[in-house]
Enzyme design. Structure first.
Site, mmCIF file in Angstrom:
data_model
loop_
_atom_site.group_PDB
_atom_site.id
_atom_site.type_symbol
_atom_site.label_atom_id
_atom_site.label_comp_id
_atom_site.label_asym_id
_atom_site.label_seq_id
_atom_site.Cartn_x
_atom_site.Cartn_y
_atom_site.Cartn_z
ATOM 1 N N ASP A 220 0.837 -1.189 0.000
ATOM 2 C CA ASP A 220 0.000 0.000 0.000
ATOM 3 C C ASP A 220 0.884 1.257 0.000
ATOM 4 O OD1 ASP A 220 -3.185 0.446 1.179
ATOM 5 O OD2 ASP A 220 -1.808 2.152 1.015
ATOM 6 N N ALA B 47 -1.690 4.723 -8.651
ATOM 7 C CA ALA B 47 -2.542 4.194 -7.585
ATOM 8 C C ALA B 47 -3.441 5.315 -7.059
ATOM 9 C CB ALA B 47 -1.680 3.647 -6.446
ATOM 10 N N TYR C 20 -12.959 13.983 -4.906
ATOM 11 C CA TYR C 20 -11.990 13.304 -5.783
ATOM 12 C C TYR C 20 -11.236 14.337 -6.635
ATOM 13 C CZ TYR C 20 -10.334 10.741 -9.919
ATOM 14 O OH TYR C 20 -9.555 10.249 -10.957
ATOM 15 N N ASN D 97 -11.981 10.843 -20.128
ATOM 16 C CA ASN D 97 -12.552 9.525 -19.773
ATOM 17 C C ASN D 97 -11.820 8.439 -20.547
ATOM 18 O OD1 ASN D 97 -14.727 11.377 -18.886
ATOM 19 N ND2 ASN D 97 -15.712 9.419 -18.386
ATOM 20 N N VAL E 255 -17.987 3.909 -18.023
ATOM 21 C CA VAL E 255 -19.295 3.719 -18.664
ATOM 22 C C VAL E 255 -19.184 2.791 -19.877
ATOM 23 C CG1 VAL E 255 -19.115 5.869 -20.008
ATOM 24 C CG2 VAL E 255 -21.354 4.904 -19.544
ATOM 25 N N PHE F 31 -28.081 7.227 -16.962
ATOM 26 C CA PHE F 31 -28.588 8.169 -15.949
ATOM 27 C C PHE F 31 -29.001 9.463 -16.639
ATOM 28 C CE2 PHE F 31 -25.812 5.323 -13.548
ATOM 29 C CZ PHE F 31 -26.682 4.938 -12.528
ATOM 30 N N ARG G 145 -28.041 11.615 -12.024
ATOM 31 C CA ARG G 145 -27.275 11.592 -10.777
ATOM 32 C C ARG G 145 -27.001 13.022 -10.335
ATOM 33 N NH1 ARG G 145 -22.902 6.868 -11.847
ATOM 34 N NH2 ARG G 145 -22.570 8.047 -13.736
HETATM 35 N N1 LIG Z 1 -10.049 5.726 -15.872
HETATM 36 C C1 LIG Z 1 -10.185 7.021 -16.126
HETATM 37 O O1 LIG Z 1 -10.978 7.428 -16.976
HETATM 38 C C2 LIG Z 1 -9.330 8.027 -15.383
HETATM 39 C C3 LIG Z 1 -9.542 9.391 -15.663
HETATM 40 C C4 LIG Z 1 -8.765 10.338 -14.992
HETATM 41 C C5 LIG Z 1 -7.789 9.929 -14.098
HETATM 42 N N2 LIG Z 1 -7.600 8.615 -13.836
HETATM 43 C C6 LIG Z 1 -6.565 8.234 -12.868
HETATM 44 O O2 LIG Z 1 -5.740 7.216 -13.424
HETATM 45 C C7 LIG Z 1 -5.272 6.358 -12.374
HETATM 46 C C8 LIG Z 1 -5.586 4.908 -12.708
HETATM 47 O O3 LIG Z 1 -7.001 4.751 -12.803
HETATM 48 P P1 LIG Z 1 -7.683 3.417 -13.367
HETATM 49 O O4 LIG Z 1 -8.898 3.819 -14.116
HETATM 50 O O5 LIG Z 1 -6.658 2.578 -14.023
HETATM 51 O O6 LIG Z 1 -8.189 2.756 -11.991
HETATM 52 P P2 LIG Z 1 -7.887 1.352 -11.325
HETATM 53 O O7 LIG Z 1 -8.748 1.270 -10.100
HETATM 54 O O8 LIG Z 1 -7.997 0.239 -12.319
HETATM 55 O O9 LIG Z 1 -6.354 1.506 -10.901
HETATM 56 C C9 LIG Z 1 -5.934 1.983 -9.643
HETATM 57 C C10 LIG Z 1 -4.959 0.962 -9.077
HETATM 58 O O10 LIG Z 1 -4.439 1.465 -7.858
HETATM 59 C C11 LIG Z 1 -4.448 0.427 -6.885
HETATM 60 N N3 LIG Z 1 -4.529 1.081 -5.572
HETATM 61 C C12 LIG Z 1 -5.569 1.787 -5.062
HETATM 62 N N4 LIG Z 1 -5.255 2.271 -3.843
HETATM 63 C C13 LIG Z 1 -3.983 1.865 -3.583
HETATM 64 C C14 LIG Z 1 -3.095 2.046 -2.471
HETATM 65 N N5 LIG Z 1 -3.485 2.726 -1.384
HETATM 66 N N6 LIG Z 1 -1.865 1.503 -2.510
HETATM 67 C C15 LIG Z 1 -1.471 0.772 -3.617
HETATM 68 N N7 LIG Z 1 -2.274 0.570 -4.686
HETATM 69 C C16 LIG Z 1 -3.510 1.107 -4.673
HETATM 70 C C17 LIG Z 1 -5.655 -0.427 -7.226
HETATM 71 O O11 LIG Z 1 -5.586 -1.753 -6.734
HETATM 72 C C18 LIG Z 1 -5.599 -0.386 -8.756
HETATM 73 O O12 LIG Z 1 -4.802 -1.425 -9.268
HETATM 74 C C19 LIG Z 1 -5.914 6.868 -11.083
HETATM 75 O O13 LIG Z 1 -5.005 7.735 -10.436
HETATM 76 C C20 LIG Z 1 -7.114 7.662 -11.570
HETATM 77 O O14 LIG Z 1 -7.506 8.661 -10.658
HETATM 78 C C21 LIG Z 1 -8.358 7.645 -14.452
#
Ligand SMILES: NC(=O)c1ccc[n+]([C@@H]2O[C@H](COP(=O)([O-])OP(=O)(O)OC[C@H]3O[C@@H](n4cnc5c(N)ncnc54)[C@H](O)[C@@H]3O)[C@@H](O)[C@H]2O)c1
Length: 306
Positions: free
Chosen positions: A51, A73, A141, A170, A184, A201, A265
């Site tokens: 973590d 993460a 967030y 996104n 989505v 939604f 929402r």
């Molecule tokens: N998916 C999107 O559209 C999007 C858009 C903007 C920003 N982001 C950012 O991109 C990053 C990745 O997002 P994602 O969509 O791949 O999500 P995801 O949930 O698939 O990836 C996040 C990863 O972080 C790990 N994690 C969470 N908390 C943790 C901790 N305390 N210690 C260690 N590991 C931890 C989770 O197990 C997961 O593998 C994030 O920072 C998110 O905010 C994503």
């Protein structure tokens, strides 16, 4: 390079791990598997189940002497951040600060931070938003991402740590979690493959800027090897309504079902699109994946995940 990728077992992070490995980098993944999956981390990467908030991770820094950190993460749910802003801040703000402190202590050169476009700019005044658009998040967030972005120049100026914020729109593609609330595209794919109607939604005319994870990976490879710092949008600049998205995916499913509309929402943003021109000008990065093709690849991925 020797690179730490936090969240490297997750959706976006695991694709970046694959790309960095392909480029010949040594990759260490740190992930607590709260939403990520161990099987998404390739064998060539070193996987550490841990973590970012755990003090014990300092040992990894001491041992590995990383050149760069790519920090993905996070607690990614907007709804969870509203319900539990303290937990959101612990993971997203304090977790990031701990990594920044360790980066300075162990002389890491580069820190790349997965930020957000949509949630950072909030209710947009101009379309698509450029990086100088007012940052006015409407959720904890978005506020936690803004807080970390505000620390980055401090670490750069004071300690010479080169910092980059990638502001994603996104992101969609294979491996996105269809059980969450964020993806989505993944959610609609799963609903259609279960024979259900896509659930929208509100009226469905809300828009989002859907960028393929392959384009997001390209941004991460380009920025890793550059000496640029600062914030960069990673989006297409194109608005797609949720209705249009559902229409394309229903076409791919070939079912002819009609979406089901639920009540909207509270606080959901109406329109969102971000301009990737700054990164295009600096590094020639452009979103190359046509939406229809990216959606087809994503739909096919979920077809084999049932
Ligand atoms: N998916 C999107 O559209 C999007 C858009 C903007 C920003 N982001 C950012 O991109 C990053 C990745 O997002 P994602 O969509 O791949 O999500 P995801 O949930 O698939 O990836 C996040 C990863 O972080 C790990 N994690 C969470 N908390 C943790 C901790 N305390 N210690 C260690 N590991 C931890 C989770 O197990 C997961 O593998 C994030 O920072 C998110 O905010 C994503």
């Amino acid at each position: 390079m020797n690179i730490l990728i936090t969240g490297g077992a997750g959706f976006i992070g695991s694709h970046i791990v694959d790309a960095y490995i392909r480029q010949g980098h040594r990759v260490v993944v740190l992930d607590n598997l709260s939403s990520g999956k161990r099987k998404q981390v390739p064998e060539q990467a070193v996987f550490i189940h841990g973590d970012i908030l755990d003090g014990k991770i300092e040992e990894i820094f001491e041992r590995e002497k990383f050149n760069a950190i790519n920090h993905h993460a996070a607690q990614i749910s907007v709804t969870h951040s509203v319900d539990n802003p303290v937990h959101d801040a612990e993971v997203n703000i304090l977790g990031s600060l701990k990594l920044l402190q360790l980066a300075v202590k162990y002389r890491v050169k580069r820190f790349m931070f997965a930020s957000t476009g949509g949630a950072l700019y909030g209710d947009q005044e101009t379309f698509p938003a450029t990086e100088d658009h007012p940052r006015q998040p409407t959720s904890p967030y978005g506020l936690s991402k803004l807080a970390v972005e505000n620390y980055l120049p401090y670490y750069q100026k004071t300690f010479g740590l080169a910092t980059v914020a990638l502001r994603y729109s996104n992101v969609y593609g294979p491996r996105q979690d269809p059980h969450g609330e964020a993806g989505v595209v993944a959610i609609f794919c799963k609903q259609l493959q279960r024979g259900e109607r896509p659930r929208i939604f509100g009226d469905g005319e809300q828009t989002r800027d859907f960028v393929s994870v392959t384009d997001v990976v390209q941004a991460n490879t380009a920025l890793l090897s550059s000496d640029l710092s600062g914030a960069f949008n990673v989006g297409t600049g194109r608005e797609t309504s949720v209705n249009d998205l559902a229409r394309v995916l229903i076409g791919l499913a070939g079912t002819g079902v009609r979406p089901e509309h639920l009540s909207s929402r509270l606080g959901e943003q109406r329109r969102s699109a971000i301009d990737g021109g700054k990164l295009a000008g600096a590094l020639g990065w452009r979103p190359r994946m046509p939406l229809e093709q990216g959606l087809l690849e994503t739909y096919d991925f979920f077809r084999y995940q049932l």
